[in-house]
Design an enzyme around this catalytic site. Structure first.
Site, PDB file in Angstrom:
ATOM      1  N   HIS A  47       0.855  -1.184  -0.084  1.00 23.94           N
ATOM      2  CA  HIS A  47      -0.038  -0.067   0.095  1.00 23.94           C
ATOM      3  C   HIS A  47       0.854   1.363  -0.011  1.00 23.94           C
ATOM      4  O   HIS A  47       0.746   2.076  -0.825  1.00 23.94           O
ATOM      5  CB  HIS A  47      -1.033  -0.168   1.242  1.00 23.94           C
ATOM      6  N   HIS A  71       3.926   6.773   5.345  1.00 19.87           N
ATOM      7  CA  HIS A  71       2.860   7.472   5.873  1.00 19.87           C
ATOM      8  C   HIS A  71       1.836   6.726   6.924  1.00 19.87           C
ATOM      9  O   HIS A  71       1.224   7.170   7.805  1.00 19.87           O
ATOM     10  CB  HIS A  71       1.931   8.014   4.823  1.00 19.87           C
ATOM     11  N   ASP A  72       2.046   5.429   7.044  1.00 18.40           N
ATOM     12  CA  ASP A  72       1.081   4.464   7.892  1.00 18.40           C
ATOM     13  C   ASP A  72       2.083   3.998   9.062  1.00 18.40           C
ATOM     14  O   ASP A  72       1.486   3.191   9.835  1.00 18.40           O
ATOM     15  CB  ASP A  72       0.500   3.342   7.158  1.00 18.40           C
ATOM     16  N   GLU A  75       1.057   5.058  12.731  1.00 17.34           N
ATOM     17  CA  GLU A  75      -0.230   4.657  13.064  1.00 17.34           C
ATOM     18  C   GLU A  75      -0.166   3.058  13.389  1.00 17.34           C
ATOM     19  O   GLU A  75      -1.041   2.709  14.212  1.00 17.34           O
ATOM     20  CB  GLU A  75      -1.308   5.034  11.965  1.00 17.34           C
ATOM     21  N   ASP A  76       0.259   2.673  12.386  1.00 15.14           N
ATOM     22  CA  ASP A  76       0.019   0.998  12.278  1.00 15.14           C
ATOM     23  C   ASP A  76       1.311   0.112  12.956  1.00 15.14           C
ATOM     24  O   ASP A  76       1.142  -1.234  12.966  1.00 15.14           O
ATOM     25  CB  ASP A  76      -0.267   0.723  10.969  1.00 15.14           C
ATOM     26  N   ASP A 138      -2.812   8.567  -0.994  1.00 13.02           N
ATOM     27  CA  ASP A 138      -3.438   7.198  -0.233  1.00 13.02           C
ATOM     28  C   ASP A 138      -4.933   7.004  -0.223  1.00 13.02           C
ATOM     29  O   ASP A 138      -5.195   5.912  -0.647  1.00 13.02           O
ATOM     30  CB  ASP A 138      -3.061   7.929   1.422  1.00 13.02           C
TER      31      ASP A 138
HETATM   32 MN    MN Z   1      -2.650   4.811   4.062  1.00 14.47          MN
END
Ligand code: MN
Length: 764
Positions: A47, A71-72, A75-76, A138
């Site tokens: 992704h 970018h993630d 958060e993840d 995104d």
């Molecule tokens: Mn994303």
């Protein structure tokens, strides 16, 4: 996209790109997301990689590509912003931080949160436009892979995309991004409509097989001239655009014309106009369809010539004529600004200004700034930003030729505020194309607008609802507030002057100032405004200023004083002031003095002729039960509300008998009623099938509106109901009542002024 492919792609358009940075971000993302899977079962890292790839198509810089890869991770995965900052520097950490924050916002939750979230989104975007670019990429990748999600989630995300992200992309001039987001969202948000339109388009394609190619060939052939070699491309309109048009204009598919759009790309601006000339001399132009966005670009920097002609094979074709550079901006919008300027600049400080120069970005920043100002609630900004996102622009000119761009639907009021807040505040009218017009006129493209100003700066409160732009609305609200405060101030001073006169004292601000502590008020202005608003009795102020005066001890006013003459020791004998000049209203404070007037207030009411709506800047509302022109009325100043208008027969007026300073005599002043006014009837009718329908239809036939209908009592044989209706005036109301009484099933019709008719207070 593999690591080396990504790096090579970036290098191909930016040889100075920091390859090491991209490499390290790529590897970091790979490690951080190790073991994670997407809903489709693919490794999660595909992704962020795909997002980075989308951004290379817009030829974005190494920092943006790296931020896309990362970018993630915050958060993840366990990675932190501090870690990113240490490994990749503050610039990338800031981008990732911004992206992490907005990821936590879910726009389509509760209405209240939606506005606040939108505000946070715009703020994040306005701090660095690249946050928006990564977010859009995104979202685009998520939309491309949305098929795997549950239907409900798909629909929700698709709606959010249509609501927020696609319009934002469009507003930033990124037409390619917008088109794809819309196309993908459309099929999930409106599956049936999408299917129907696609089927129609397929059908059309079969019927008109080869048409696009033929028209394209003929255009190329006939437009090749004097060394201009135009590049022509053609396509059918997109399903979503077709659907929007059908919805907006209430058209059937068959009613749509110009299903085909052709683009002619040439080398120079001069060539654009030469091609246009050629087009218009070769095929008949459809009137009203020519637009010159080259001399007047759209707010998102879009430039092109648009025209529609009855072209080859008698087809209505829409033509867009533009240069390559314009084409690039039309496709990539703000992102296109990174392509040329400062290409070789290494440091970001030199590169970012190029992006921020774009009008589209300036727009975004303006909205973010508006949100930070306290005057505007989040809901307000949300509503208006969205309005401007969805609306096309119109362009108008000042008499000196300055272009003012406004959202479609904007009025001359918006124009005035766009020129300058001061111009807006002093606007009293305008000239459109040199002819006088009301300031509320909705403007059309290309009009010359001259604003006529007066010396006074007090915009009418009603303008707030008429204006379209957030800028105008917040300025009007501010102006109205200040104006109202000023007027309350004058009103309060008049009331106090008379209260002081009652004990032979002259009113002065200094006297009030000396008693502020006793009144627990902060300033003289607060005191006079509170008096005007009815929050503070004039008598209380007098006693605070002259504690030793031999005024009667303050009566705690009974909720329903029987006699309104009592407890009103501090008002003028005749109770009359003419404040018409600044107020638009005559009003009276019923005095303690007896006399015919007080005992028969109706006599006075007739002597005052003033409008109660339109002129008065204090907000006017109607008491429960309403009032209609022809009724004798009285106004009650209600704290924080303004003036409530009561018919003098209203039993509710008893509630104010002990507060004479709140009373204000007002009358209607209009030749013909400009609108319908509220009133209330009690109707008792036989409980029989069809009675209600007969009552309702009579009211309709008589040109009155039913606002509300409530069953009060229902018995075996009779039903008593309360009908709130709107009528033009008292004569009209009487006609309606007569008509109702003539209906055989109607037993009784009575006008009422409150939900439950109050009985007159009995003597103690
Ligand atoms: Mn994303």
């Amino acid at each position: 996209m593999r690591q080396f492919e990504l790096v090579e792609t970036v290098q191909s358009y930016d040889p100075t790109a920091d390859v090491d940075l991209i490499d390290r971000a790529y590897v970091f993302a790979l490690r951080a997301h190790r073991g994670q899977k997407r809903a489709s079962g693919e490794p999660y890292v595909t992704h962020p990689q795909a997002v980075a790839e989308i951004l290379t198509e817009m030829r974005l810089d190494d920092a943006t590509i790296s931020a896309a890869l990362l970018h993630d991770v915050v958060e993840d995965t366990p990675a932190t912003v501090a870690e990113i900052s240490e490994l990749f520097g503050d610039e990338i950490a800031d981008l990732v931080d911004g992206l992490t924050k907005i990821k936590q916002l879910d726009l389509v939750t509760k209405k209240a949160e939606q506005a606040e979230n939108f505000r946070k989104l715009l703020l994040a975007f306005s701090s660095d436009i690249r946050v928006l670019l990564v977010k859009l990429a995104d979202r685009l990748h998520n939309m491309r892979t949305l098929g795997i999600m549950r239907e409900e989630k798909r629909r929700r995300i698709a709606e959010e995309t249509l609501d927020i992200y696609a319009p934002l992309a469009g507003r930033m001039g990124m037409q390619g991004m917008r088109d794809e987001l819309e196309a993908l969202s459309f099929q999930y948000a409106e599956p049936e409509a999408h299917e129907a339109i696609v089927a129609r388009l397929d059908d059309l394609q079969t019927r008109n097989a080869g048409l696009i190619e033929e028209v394209k060939a003929e255009l190329e052939e006939r437009l090749r001239t004097d060394g201009i070699v135009p590049v022509v491309s053609g396509r059918e309109k997109r399903p979503y655009a077709i659907w929007r048009k059908m919805e907006d204009k209430h058209l059937d598919f068959e009613q749509l014309s110009d299903m085909y759009a052709f683009r002619v790309v040439v080398r120079s601006v001069a060539d654009c106009y030469r091609i246009l000339g050629l087009v218009h001399t070769t095929w008949p132009a459809v009137p009203g369809r020519f637009k010159d966005y080259i001399s007047v670009p759209k707010q998102n920097d879009y430039q092109s010539l648009h025209t529609t002609v009855i072209g080859p094979r008698n087809q209505r074709v829409e033509l867009q004529i533009r240069t390559e550079r314009m084409n690039e901006i039309a496709e990539y919008g703000v992102a296109a600004h990174t392509l040329y300027k400062e290409r070789t600049a290494r440091d970001q400080d030199a590169r970012r200004p190029a992006l921020e120069q774009s009008n589209a970005y300036a727009w975004l920043r303006r909205h973010a700034e508006a949100m930070l100002s306290r005057e505007n609630s989040a809901e307000d900004v949300f509503e208006h930003t969205r309005l401007e996102l969805f609306h096309d622009q119109v362009f108008c000119f000042t008499p000196k030729g300055r272009i003012i761009a406004l959202p479609r639907g904007a009025t001359a009021i918006d124009f005035a505020y766009a020129v300058h807040t001061d111009v807006g505040n002093r606007c009293v009218g305008c000239k459109i194309n040199r002819r006088p017009a009301p300031a509320t006129t909705v403007l059309q493209n290309g009009q010359e607008v001259e604003i006529i100003c007066s010396d006074k700066a007090d915009p009418p409160a009603a303008w707030e609802q008429i204006a379209v732009t957030g800028r105008a609305r917040s300025a009007i609200r501010r102006g109205v507030k200040e104006n109202r405060k000023r007027q309350y101030g004058e009103l309060g001073r008049h009331i106090l002057t008379n209260a002081f006169a009652k004990i032979d004292e002259a009113f002065s601000d200094e006297k009030i100032a000396s008693a502020l502590h006793r009144l627990t008020q902060k300033s003289v202005d607060d005191v006079v405004v509170a008096v005007a608003r009815g929050e503070l009795a004039a008598a209380v102020v007098v006693r605070a200023v002259f504690p030793s005066s031999d005024l009667p001890a303050e009566p705690k006013p009974p909720r329903r004083a029987r006699n309104r003459l009592e407890g009103a020791g501090a008002v003028a004998d005749d109770g009359w002031f003419n404040l018409r000049n600044f107020f638009g209203l005559k009003f009276r404070v019923p005095g303690s003095a007896g006399g015919a007037r007080t005992q028969d207030p109706t006599g006075l009411l007739e002597s005052a002729t003033v409008p109660i709506r339109g002129v008065a800047n204090l907000p006017v509302s109607f008491a429960e039960g309403g009032a209609v022109p022809g009724d004798r009325i009285v106004g009650i100043v209600t704290p924080g509300v303004g003036i409530s208008v009561f018919p003098i027969h209203s039993p509710l007026l008893e509630l104010y008998e002990s507060e004479p300073e709140r009373w204000m005599d007002v009358t209607w002043d209009m030749d013909a009623s400009p609108e319908r006014f509220p009133s209330r009837l009690n109707v008792t009718a036989l409980n029989e099938p069809g009675s209600l329908a007969r009552i309702a239809s009579l009211i309709g036939e008589e040109d009155a509106n039913i606002d509300n209908l409530m069953m009060l009592r229902r018995e075996a044989d009779f039903t008593e109901m309360q009908i709130d209706l709107e009528v033009w005036d008292l004569g009209h109301l009487n006609t309606v009542m007569r008509g109702l009484r003539a209906i055989p099933v109607v037993h009784r019709v009575a006008r009422v002024f409150a939900t439950v008719e109050r009985t007159k207070p009995s003597s103690p």
